[in-house]
Structure formats: structure tokens, C-alpha cells
Motif scaffolding. Structure first.
Motif, PDB file in Angstrom:
ATOM      1  N   HIS A 163      23.136 -26.252  56.075  1.00  0.00           N
ATOM      2  CA  HIS A 163      24.117 -25.708  56.578  1.00  0.00           C
ATOM      3  C   HIS A 163      24.051 -24.085  56.363  1.00  0.00           C
ATOM      4  O   HIS A 163      24.601 -23.559  57.130  1.00  0.00           O
ATOM      5  CB  HIS A 163      25.408 -25.949  55.918  1.00  0.00           C
ATOM      6  CG  HIS A 163      25.742 -27.526  55.828  1.00  0.00           C
ATOM      7  ND1 HIS A 163      26.741 -27.948  56.484  1.00  0.00           N
ATOM      8  CD2 HIS A 163      25.139 -28.570  55.286  1.00  0.00           C
ATOM      9  CE1 HIS A 163      26.606 -29.238  56.747  1.00  0.00           C
ATOM     10  NE2 HIS A 163      25.859 -29.800  55.532  1.00  0.00           N
ATOM     11  N   ASN A 247      27.470 -29.704  64.899  1.00  0.00           N
ATOM     12  CA  ASN A 247      28.630 -30.308  64.138  1.00  0.00           C
ATOM     13  C   ASN A 247      29.801 -30.484  65.332  1.00  0.00           C
ATOM     14  O   ASN A 247      29.746 -29.834  66.122  1.00  0.00           O
ATOM     15  CB  ASN A 247      29.237 -28.954  63.256  1.00  0.00           C
ATOM     16  CG  ASN A 247      28.325 -28.987  62.054  1.00  0.00           C
ATOM     17  OD1 ASN A 247      27.498 -29.946  61.378  1.00  0.00           O
ATOM     18  ND2 ASN A 247      28.336 -27.741  61.373  1.00  0.00           N
ATOM     19  N   GLU A 378      24.490 -17.581  62.510  1.00  0.00           N
ATOM     20  CA  GLU A 378      25.648 -18.435  62.168  1.00  0.00           C
ATOM     21  C   GLU A 378      25.109 -19.857  62.873  1.00  0.00           C
ATOM     22  O   GLU A 378      24.780 -20.306  63.681  1.00  0.00           O
ATOM     23  CB  GLU A 378      26.731 -18.120  63.378  1.00  0.00           C
ATOM     24  CG  GLU A 378      28.218 -18.959  63.294  1.00  0.00           C
ATOM     25  CD  GLU A 378      28.704 -18.177  62.154  1.00  0.00           C
ATOM     26  OE1 GLU A 378      28.786 -19.357  60.954  1.00  0.00           O
ATOM     27  OE2 GLU A 378      29.045 -17.410  62.045  1.00  0.00           O
ATOM     28  N   GLY A 381      29.019 -22.707  63.122  1.00  0.00           N
ATOM     29  CA  GLY A 381      30.526 -21.901  63.214  1.00  0.00           C
ATOM     30  C   GLY A 381      31.337 -23.015  63.611  1.00  0.00           C
ATOM     31  O   GLY A 381      30.983 -23.959  64.734  1.00  0.00           O
TER      32      GLY A 381
HETATM   33  C1  GLC Z   1      27.880 -23.255  56.717  1.00  0.00           C
HETATM   34  C2  GLC Z   1      27.553 -22.078  57.872  1.00  0.00           C
HETATM   35  C3  GLC Z   1      28.426 -22.452  59.188  1.00  0.00           C
HETATM   36  C4  GLC Z   1      28.590 -24.037  59.531  1.00  0.00           C
HETATM   37  C5  GLC Z   1      28.837 -24.743  58.291  1.00  0.00           C
HETATM   38  C6  GLC Z   1      29.147 -26.247  58.592  1.00  0.00           C
HETATM   39  O1  GLC Z   1      29.286 -22.855  56.361  1.00  0.00           O
HETATM   40  O2  GLC Z   1      27.516 -20.826  57.563  1.00  0.00           O
HETATM   41  O3  GLC Z   1      27.934 -21.820  60.339  1.00  0.00           O
HETATM   42  O4  GLC Z   1      29.451 -24.150  60.620  1.00  0.00           O
HETATM   43  O5  GLC Z   1      28.087 -24.453  57.135  1.00  0.00           O
HETATM   44  O6  GLC Z   1      27.857 -26.701  58.618  1.00  0.00           O
END
Ligand code: GLC
Length: 611
Positions: A163, A247, A378, A381
Motif C-alpha cells: 500500500h 483499489n 500516491e 488514493g
Molecule cells: C495507502 C496509500 C494510499 C492508498 C491506500 C490503500 O494509504 O498511501 O494511496 O489508497 O494505502 O491502498
């Protein structure tokens, strides 16, 4: 297919970041597709306090880790077609916060060891164990370690999802035996050793059967030094098992037509409720009640990789535009102080709330017009997707999941669902903000259609779940009736499913579905945007001692992977240049910037060839 999902946080039980959202939504989405799914997480104090009465005590056992012999209780709960398991050990987990403790290494080593130990007590023996980030990175390593002695562990395939590669779990290799119960060979053969540290994430990446990043672009970015926090060599070496599954968000929870958290419901067909939400937001945060002034919003942790430096650089230029600005979030003191100070300069036009406030964040998603996310990096996000769902058009930098979810507006052919810029440059950011603001002000119809396209995006978990199932099918060698994509599923006669598809790692062809755009080969310009200095190597976490041993392992001695060439599709890059050619003004400005940028690129190119 039997899947055990291992995570250190999950909504609604506990949350510090996006991992919790993913872990709360993906397992039920997998179950909906017909998989048998169980999730396992630590029984933290806050879960015990809030959900204790709903938990069922299953059994207890003892976990042997190095010289420690510790109690482990097993509790469970059935929810959304998934069994949620909680591992109990008060010494490690009955604490107020999830992470940031001096013994985090020991706590999550216990958790990972306990997951493997308690496999006997779960309701099924998994075919796939899916781990997340460094906190459960030891699980694939323990399964390999135990697999040497017992056959049944060898039958389990493992996936590790990254992540955020910034957090790797790095420790002095001297603690391998005492803390993690692992033989020194794990370091000596280079599996765990990196830059003199025992690096848990590196070990998991090498041991897992599949490695997944949370967006296709992030999967490619992880092969570049700028994004990979020293792991680029390992990632390139593992590119044949590297995937990038975007995601999703909970489309039911975040639905402007039914959401009770917002003042008035609305939909793409009838946006009148959004006007009321906007007026309400202006009242709530003390902005002037002006219906036709676009509100630019940020809901973000106030930390550097969110691109806040760009905003600090050009805030006053931004505020010369006819906009209102609202910022919600907490984080580094320097940013908090900056925004606090800036808000005082623009009373009635800029509002800042240093808070983590669910209700206010929903009021912002619903009431704002533009959503700014100029992140330096990112991985995926989630907030840009939520914003789009509520008709708040995103302005993002083209990195990671932002690039995969936001396509720049090309109003001349009614395409795109937001605004984006490529280089990490405040000038480029300002340019697209200006484009967005003038599109909103001067061409409300065009902006309205852009907004509708943003709202129409499919960010459902069902799509991502199918991609995960395809990965599971590939590594277990099973056939799993997963339609290749929803288009094909829609065409297939009812009741008929297409045969399992082999998942394709991101290095070959992109597993593209619906809105997710085609993955480009890693563009060199992204690897090192001209304005940026080389990435600074992360400081070692507190628990770590200075690396003492010099090693002769492959990674340490010669980073051979570095030589793997990264292709730069220059043509493609050009076509992705920033968006809306709407007003004559914007077009002019675009030309200017393009000239500037190509001049810069020219210089960068020269520098590269000189090297
Ligand atoms: C982490 C990342 C983010 C992502 C999240 C879920 O927090 O920084 O970009 O959306 O994981 O995978």
C-alpha cells in the motif's frame, strides 16, 4: 477458493489509513464473487471496547516465537459473508494506539507468527494467504520457513500487497533470531538483508508467489528509484510476479443519492441538491455564501508526499483566482502552521480545519466543486474517487492511482473526468487550476458534462475483486470462472461464464478493465521530474540500530537490477499533456507552459545523455 486475508487494520474495527478501507471492503467483495474468505487482525483495545460484546470466543493456543511462549486467544465475528478473526494477546495489543510503539517489531512478529500458528483453528485451511504491508510481511516468510519441515505449509500460496513502500519494517539483523525467531541464513542468503538491515517487506516480496501494488501505475513506478525507497532493484527483479490492481471504494456507502451524512441528496440527473450542499458547506466553514464561486477543496493528511509544497509555493497566485479554498486535515506542524496563517490572510475565502472529521469531510465532498490532490506520489488514493462520486471534479498530479483514475479533460471532444498535470511543478499545477476555474466560470455546460462523467466512473470493489481472484487462480493453478472483463460478461449469455483467465503481471500486458486506463510503460520523465532533487533515503525507524554488518550478498554488493532498461514511450507521453483546451486564454497559457516544459525536458534529456 479459500482465502485468508491478513491485515493490521480494517474498517469498521480500526483505522489509521487507506489500508483499513481496503481491508474492510475487499474481503466482502471477494466473498460476493463466491470465494470463501476469512480476515485476521489483532484484537486491539479499541476493537475490544467497541465490538467486544459481538465477538465470539473460539479457543486459545500458545505461540512459540524465539524464546517466547505466549498466549494467543482467537475471537471471531461473521459479517458480510466473511469470518473476521481477532488474535488476542493483551501484552501486545491492549494498547491505545495501533502503531508507533517502541516494540512494534516484536508485536507484529508475534501477530504474523500467531497467524501461522492459528491456521489449525480457522474454519478452513487456506489456499491463498494474502498479506498487506510490512506488518504482516513475516507471514510468507514463516510459511516458507515452516514449509521446510511440514508439507502442508507448502500447499499455501501467498500474495503480498504494497500500500505504501515507504514503510518497510527495517531492523538490525542481529535481532533476527531473538525477535523474529529466524535463522541467520535468512539474512546471509540476502533474502532479508538490505542496506545492512533485515528488511521484512523485501523478504515478503521475494518469498510471496505474487506481489501486488494498489494501482497499475504504482506497480510500474515501484521499479523506479524516485518512488521505490531503495526497492526498485527488487521490484524489477520480481516484475514477472508483480501486479497492479486498482483499489475501489464502497459505492453504497459513498452514494450521493442515498447518503444520509450530507444535507441534501442529489444525482447526476438532478444536481440541485448539490447547490444546497455547497451553501451549507460555506456556512459550516465560514466562507462567503456565493453560489457561483468555485470551491476548491483538500481533504488530506498534511504531509509532504501529498504535494503540499506546491500549494505553499503558489497559494497567493491561487487565491488571485476567483475561488474559495477549504482545507481539512492534520499532519506536520509546518503545514498546519502555514495553512493556519494563510487562512487568516483570506477571511471568507479560505477556510482551514485541522481535524480528522468524517462529517465535515462528507460535507466537503458533497459541497465543493473541485478537489485538489497534487501528490508527489500516491499509491492509489481513495479520496479522488469519493470526490468524483459526489460531483467534485478532481485536479491531480499524474502519479500512481491518481493517474489511473483521473483522465484529463479534453472539452473539445467531451472526454475526461478531471484535470491533471505531469511534472511536480507548482507552475503546472497553477495552470490546470486556472483551466478548471475558467471552465467552471465561463463554460458551465461543458463543466457540467465533465462533472457528470466524473460521477459516472465505476470505482466498485467488484471489479478489483475479480482481478484479485484472477491472480489467486494464476498462482494456485486453479480454474476460476471469472469473466475477463465486465464488457465480456455483459455479452455472455445469462448464466454462462467465461473460463478463468490467467492474470498477467503488469510488465506484460495491463489487466485493464472498464474505466481503468491502459498502463503505460514506465515513463522516464516520471521517474525523475526535472524540478525535483533526488529522493532522500528514508531515515531509519526508531527501533533500528545503525547497520553494522557489511554484506557480500548480491543486492548489497552489486545492484545488477539497475541495468534493466526502462522504456519511455515519448509519443504517448506527449498525448497525455494536460487537458482542457477550452478558452482562448487557456489555450494560450497552455502553449506557453508547453514551450517551457519542452525546454525543460530538453535540458533534462541532455543531462541524461551526458550521464
Ligand atoms: C495507502 C496509500 C494510499 C492508498 C491506500 C490503500 O494509504 O498511501 O494511496 O489508497 O494505502 O491502498
Amino acid at each position: 477458493m479459500k482465502i485468508l486475508y491478513v491485515t493490521s487494520e480494517a474498517v469498521p474495527f480500526c483505522k489509521t489509513g487507506g489500508l483499513a478501507d481496503v481491508a474492510g471492503s475487499l474481503p466482502p467483495a471477494l466473498a460476493e464473487q463466491g470465494a470463501e474468505v476469512a480476515v485476521v487482525l489483532p484484537l486491539y483495545q479499541r476493537i475490544r471496547d467497541r465490538f467486544g460484546s459481538q465477538l465470539k470466543f473460539e479457543c486459545y493456543d500458545y505461540v512459540d516465537l524465539a524464546w517466547r511462549h505466549s498466549y494467543c486467544g482467537l475471537f471471531s465475528m461473521e459479517k458480510d459473508g466473511v469470518t473476521w478473526y481477532f488474535l488476542d494477546n493483551e501484552q501486545y495489543f491492549n494498547r491505545a494506539s495501533l502503531y508507533g510503539q517502541v516494540d512494534d517489531g516484536e508485536r507484529f512478529a508475534f501477530f504474523s507468527r500467531a497467524v501461522v500458528r492459528m491456521l489449525d483453528h480457522f474454519r478452513f485451511w487456506p489456499e491463498v494467504v494474502h498479506c498487506n504491508d510490512w506488518q504482516s510481511a513475516l507471514v510468507p516468510i514463516y510459511l516458507k520457513d515452516d514449509g521446510v519441515r511440514e508439507d502442508r505449509y507448502r500447499s499455501i500460496k501467498t500474495v503480498v500487497t504494497i500500500h505504501n513502500i515507504e514503510y518497510q519494517g527495517r531492523y538490525n539483523p542481529y535481532v533476527l533470531g531473538d525477535l523474529f525467531g529466524l535463522d541467520a541464513g535468512w539474512a546471509k542468503d540476502g533474502t532479508l538483508l538490505m542496506d545492512g538491515d533485515a528488511n521484512l517487506l523485501k523478504g515478503a516480496i521475494l518469498c510471496a508467489d505474487a506481489v501486488n501494488a494498489v494501482s497499475p501505475t504504482y506497480a510500474n513506478e515501484l521499479k523506479m528509484p524516485y518512488f521505490a525507497h531503495r526497492m526498485e532493484g527488487i521490484m524489477r527483479r520480481c516484475s514477472d510476479k508483480l501486479y497492479g490492481v486498482l483499489n475501489g471504494i464502497d459505492m453504497k456507502l459513498y452514494d450521493p443519492r442515498t447518503d444520509r451524512r450530507i444535507l441534501k441528496n442529489f444525482s447526476a440527473e438532478d444536481m440541485s441538491g448539490k447547490d444546497d450542499c455547497k451553501a451549507e458547506l460555506q456556512r459550516m466553514v465560514g466562507l462567503r455564501e456565493e453560489a457561483h464561486t468555485p470551491i476548491v477543496a483538500m481533504v488530506s493528511r498534511l504531509v509532504s508526499h501529498k504535494g503540499l509544497d506546491l500549494i505553499c509555493e503558489v497559494l497567493h497566485d491561487m487565491m488571485e483566482l476567483p475561488i474559495q479554498l477549504v482545507v481539512l486535515g492534520t499532519g506536520d506542524q509546518r503545514y498546519e502552521e502555514f495553512f493556519h496563517w494563510a487562512a487568516q490572510q483570506y477571511p471568507g475565502r479560505m477556510s482551514v480545519r485541522m481535524d480528522y472529521n468524517e462529517d465535515l469531510s462528507m460535507a466537503i465532498y458533497a459541497g465543493a466543486d473541485l478537489f485538489l490532490m497534487p501528490s508527489k506520489s500516491e499509491p492509489c488514493g481513495l479520496s479522488q474517487m469519493i470526490a468524483m462520486r459526489y460531483g467534485t471534479v478532481p485536479i491531480v498530479r499524474e502519479t500512481g492511482g491518481l493517474k489511473d483514475t483521473v483522465q484529463p479533460c479534453e472539452s473539445w471532444r467531451d472526454a475526461g473526468n478531471g484535470f491533471s498535470f505531469t511534472n511536480y511543478s507548482s507552475g503546472d499545477m497553477l495552470h490546470v487550476i486556472r483551466e478548471a476555474v475558467y471552465l467552471y466560470k465561463d463554460y458551465p455546460d461543458v463543466f457540467g458534462r465533465l462533472r457528470q462523467r466524473a460521477m459516472a466512473g465505476d470505482f466498485s470493489w467488484a471489479r478489483s475483486a475479480r482481478e484479485y481472484l484472477r491472480i489467486y487462480a494464476t498462482i494456485t493453478g486453479q480454474t476460476w470462472p471469472i469473466p475477463n472483463d465486465t464488457r465480456r460478461a455483459a455479452e455472455a449469455p445469462e448464466g454462462e461464464t467465461t473460463p478463468a483467465e490467467k492474470a498477467v503481471p503488469v510488465t506484460e500486458a495491463a489487466p485493464v478493465e472498464e474505466a481503468a486506463p491502459v498502463i503505460e510503460a514506465a515513463p522516464v520523465v516520471e521517474a525523475a521530474p526535472v524540478e525535483e532533487a533526488a529522493p532522500v533515503v528514508e531515515a531509519a525507524p526508531v527501533e533500528e540500530a545503525a547497520p553494522v554488518v557489511e554484506t557480500t550478498s548480491v543486492e548489497a554488493a552489486a545492484p545488477v537490477e539497475e541495468t534493466v532498461p526502462v522504456t519511455a514511450p515519448a509519443e504517448e507521453k506527449k498525448t497525455r499533456k494536460t487537458s482542457a483546451k477550452t478558452t482562448a486564454k487557456a489555450a494560450k497559457a497552455a502553449k506557453k507552459t508547453e514551450k517551457k516544459t519542452s525546454a525543460k525536458k530538453g535540458t533534462a534529456g541532455k543531462k541524461k545523455s551526458a550521464e
